[in-house]
Write a protein that holds these residues in place. Structure first.
Motif, PDB file in Angstrom:
ATOM      1  N   UNK A  59      40.200  45.470  66.407  1.00  0.00           N
ATOM      2  CA  UNK A  59      39.254  45.728  65.332  1.00  0.00           C
ATOM      3  C   UNK A  59      38.950  44.443  64.566  1.00  0.00           C
ATOM      4  N   UNK A  60      39.997  43.659  64.296  1.00  0.00           N
ATOM      5  CA  UNK A  60      39.786  42.445  63.505  1.00  0.00           C
ATOM      6  C   UNK A  60      39.031  41.376  64.291  1.00  0.00           C
ATOM      7  N   UNK A 108      33.647  38.666  65.088  1.00  0.00           N
ATOM      8  CA  UNK A 108      32.378  38.421  65.795  1.00  0.00           C
ATOM      9  C   UNK A 108      31.216  39.044  65.038  1.00  0.00           C
ATOM     10  N   UNK A 109      31.477  40.184  64.379  1.00  0.00           N
ATOM     11  CA  UNK A 109      30.417  40.822  63.589  1.00  0.00           C
ATOM     12  C   UNK A 109      29.991  39.907  62.441  1.00  0.00           C
ATOM     13  N   UNK A 162      37.776  37.285  56.522  1.00  0.00           N
ATOM     14  CA  UNK A 162      37.471  36.853  57.882  1.00  0.00           C
ATOM     15  C   UNK A 162      37.438  35.321  57.961  1.00  0.00           C
ATOM     16  N   UNK A 180      27.848  42.909  57.985  1.00  0.00           N
ATOM     17  CA  UNK A 180      29.300  43.095  58.043  1.00  0.00           C
ATOM     18  C   UNK A 180      29.825  43.573  56.693  1.00  0.00           C
ATOM     19  N   UNK A 236      36.805  42.027  66.638  1.00  0.00           N
ATOM     20  CA  UNK A 236      35.411  42.470  66.670  1.00  0.00           C
ATOM     21  C   UNK A 236      34.765  42.222  65.304  1.00  0.00           C
ATOM     22  N   UNK A 237      35.530  42.449  64.238  1.00  0.00           N
ATOM     23  CA  UNK A 237      34.994  42.186  62.892  1.00  0.00           C
ATOM     24  C   UNK A 237      34.649  40.703  62.726  1.00  0.00           C
ATOM     25  N   UNK A 271      29.782  47.207  56.088  1.00  0.00           N
ATOM     26  CA  UNK A 271      30.788  48.039  56.768  1.00  0.00           C
ATOM     27  C   UNK A 271      32.140  47.915  56.065  1.00  0.00           C
ATOM     28  N   UNK A 272      32.150  47.249  54.932  1.00  0.00           N
ATOM     29  CA  UNK A 272      33.405  47.086  54.222  1.00  0.00           C
ATOM     30  C   UNK A 272      34.258  45.936  54.745  1.00  0.00           C
ATOM     31  N   UNK A 273      33.651  45.087  55.579  1.00  0.00           N
ATOM     32  CA  UNK A 273      34.391  43.924  56.087  1.00  0.00           C
ATOM     33  C   UNK A 273      34.334  42.838  55.023  1.00  0.00           C
TER      34      UNK A 273
END
Ligand code: ATP
Ligand code: MG
Lengths: 290, 283
Positions: A163-164, A169-170, A188, A178, A166-167, A181-183
């Protein structure tokens, strides 16, 4: 044949370390857009962290590696928090200047504690050799290739499965989206610097084991530039292809042609690639739908 | 709870029946300034009742997207700031809350222009959407249930999907965060009429079947008011008219101004409407 196999082993080992070093560079560039001129110094810090934990503090080897990884993470997060975060929104040239300043700072810190003379450290990897098709190949260089392959595979899986990852890369793709989505973009960024510092730690320790614990590690790190220009500034697979290409090319030119030429050949490649494929072989281009 | 039953900014004559039921989201006299000088929202107030679909309409540059950015906390990343008023979500003042934290409180935004993660596959986009939740297997099934197309294309890189597929992905990705309030910024943008109907069909179903509260911005007032329960119309950073969707659809000004219909009900040419817009401003 035996010369060829030897050069191959040396070239692959150099290339594997370069790929690890370049991975850190690419992570930072991809996620945060910062061109980090201090990547070579991250390798240097990594090697000296290992030396400090293992030789100076006398910790067991495996423990030293773990301590080194934790310390590298802390260095990465601190660098992001204290040096890069205040620069968010500044123009790219200023940020590049700051990373050049960071490179000098890290080098100075190492010199302050350990001076400029090489430090001796026991070998980490077995130093024997194996015979293969008539060639005697150094075991440690073969192991470096294996270790780098394992680490790079782990990173690749992290980016494609977790998940992290992918986050990350997002965030590299679209920071605002991003955020919706709460990222946390800050987290990051910190994670990217920490992972870059960890991959540099591994590269620095391996390089020091093949050569010596000294300042030259930082100069070897300079070769990440031809590597990432070749592979693409933002491409993780590109670091592997770029690293191996530059590593092998340097060794073969040095062995078959001329060692002097070998030191400039990476930069010749750099210029050629910039002329032909400015995004590198694997650089992400903007997706255009028609 | 501070609800905005205060001064309504709607002009006299507007059908200003306040939406019934408890407000999930309320903006109270919100003022937004970009770059310290550009005043975009000038005391905007609106309410989104729980379980309802609310449409926010207005011409280009009225400040609709700014309103959603203020609600979802994206203004700081664009040098914007809420300088006055308050935003209350689910009984909590969120005016200064961090954007990531607001998502955890239960709101999701689909930004204008879809903003899918271009280099990620559809499945990876959905994983990113579920960033805040621990276990997302059920949510994934729910999203694939609503949008079977996404399931078929799950391994396709999002940047290569069509506009309609990307819009479905944007909505699906927003649902992965399990929102109680879904905000959509011009979901019809750049889509063919049939697809616009389809997308609004999904919005209606999500509202009816899952009780999802929706705040949707639209240029296409017709389709938005068909689905919405309540509508707000904004001009130059303020609400100028509000009311139940059916009433707005019957309002002569709205007909003329947003639905492109003349007094007599016939469809007018775009040129006439444009001319009319230039001639008449409500503020
Ligand atoms: N980041 C920004 N910095 C400065 N001004 C901005 C910024 N974003 C928007 N604006 C200004 O604020 C006003 C409202 O913009 P906003 O995007 O909210 O309008 P909108 O109603 O969503 O329009 P549209 O229908 O075209 O999407 C516009 O005049 C715009 O120029
Ligand atoms: Mg807008």
């Amino acid at each position: 044949m035996s010369t060829f196999l030897n050069l191959l082993a040396y070239g692959l080992a150099d290339g594997a370390i370069l790929a690890l070093a370049a991975l850190g560079f690419v992570l930072i560039y991809k996620a945060t857009g910062v061109i980090n001129f201090a990547q070579g110094e991250f390798l240097l810090i990594g090697a000296y962290l290992m030396y400090t934990a293992w030789v100076v503090m006398g910790l067991p080897m495996v423990v030293s590696v773990l301590v080194g990884i934790v310390a590298a993470t802390v260095v990465g997060v601190l660098v992001e928090r204290l040096i890069l975060r205040p620069m968010v929104g500044e123009d790219p040239i200023s940020i590049i200047m700051v990373t050049i300043g960071l490179a000098m700072l890290l080098k100075a810190v190492v010199q302050m504690f350990y001076g400029t003379n090489p430090r001796s450290q026991p070998a980490i990897l077995p130093t024997g050799s194996v015979s293969f098709l008539g060639a005697t190949l150094p075991v440690n260089r073969l192991l470096v290739v294996v270790i780098a392959a394992v680490v790079l595979t782990a990173f690749t899986l992290f980016f494609s499965r977790s998940k992290h990852g992918i986050a990350m890369r997002a965030v590299a793709d679209d920071q605002q989206a991003a955020m919706t989505m709460g990222i946390s973009v800050r987290k990051i960024f910190a994670l990217s610097w920490a992972l870059a510092a960890v991959s540099a730690f591994i590269a620095g320790v391996l390089l020091a084991d093949l050569s010596a614990v000294d300042q030259n590690i930082a100069s070897f790190g300079l070769m990440v530039f031809p590597v990432v220009i070749l592979g693409g500034l933002d491409s993780v697979p590109g670091t592997i292809v770029g690293g191996l290409t530059i590593g092998l090319l340097t060794q073969f030119v040095s062995g078959y042609l001329d060692p002097g030429l070998a030191t400039v050949i990476p930069y010749v490649v750099l210029v050629l690639i910039l002329l032909v494929k400015p995004y590198g072989l694997f650089g992400e281009t903007r997706i255009e739908r028609v | 709870m501070t609800t905005a039953s205060g001064p309504t900014t709607a002009p006299a004559g507007a059908a200003a029946a306040a939406p019934a039921g408890e407000a999930l989201l309320s903006l109270n006299n919100v003022e937004v300034i970009y770059d310290d000088v550009i005043l975009v929202l000038r005391g905007l107030s609106l309410e989104v009742p729980r379980g309802k679909v609310v449409a926010l309409l207005g011409s280009n540059g009225a400040g609709k997207s700014t309103t959603l950015k203020a609600v979802s906390g994206l203004l700081p990343s664009e040098h914007g700031e809420v300088t006055d008023g308050s935003i209350v979500f689910d009984g909590q003042d969120i005016t200064r809350m961090d954007a990531a934290q607001r998502v955890r409180q239960g709101m999701s935004l689909c930004m204008e222009g879809r903003h899918v993660f271009e280099h990620l596959t559809i499945a990876e986009n959905l994983v990113a959407g579920a960033y805040i939740s621990k276990d997302s297997a059920e949510d994934l099934e729910m999203v694939y249930g609503y949008f079977p197309k996404l399931a078929d294309l799950r391994n396709r890189v999002a940047g290569y999907c069509s506009g309609g597929e990307q819009q479905m992905l944007a909505i699906g990705r927003a649902l992965m965060a399990r929102p109680t309030l879904l905000m959509l910024d011009e979901p019809s943008l750049g889509l063919a009429p049939l697809l616009v109907e389809e997308i609004f069909g999904y919005i209606r179903r999500l509202n009816e079947e899952r009780g999802l509260t929706v705040l949707v911005i639209e240029q296409n007032a017709q389709v938005a008011l068909d689905v919405a329960h309540h509508g707000y119309i904004m001009e130059q950073g303020r609400i100028v008219l509000e009311g139940p969707a059916e009433e707005l659809q019957e309002n002569p000004d709205v007909k003329e101004f947003y639905l492109g219909l003349g007094e007599e009900g016939g469809r007018r040419s775009y040129r006439d409407v444009k001319h009319y817009k230039r001639r008449k401003r409500w503020l």
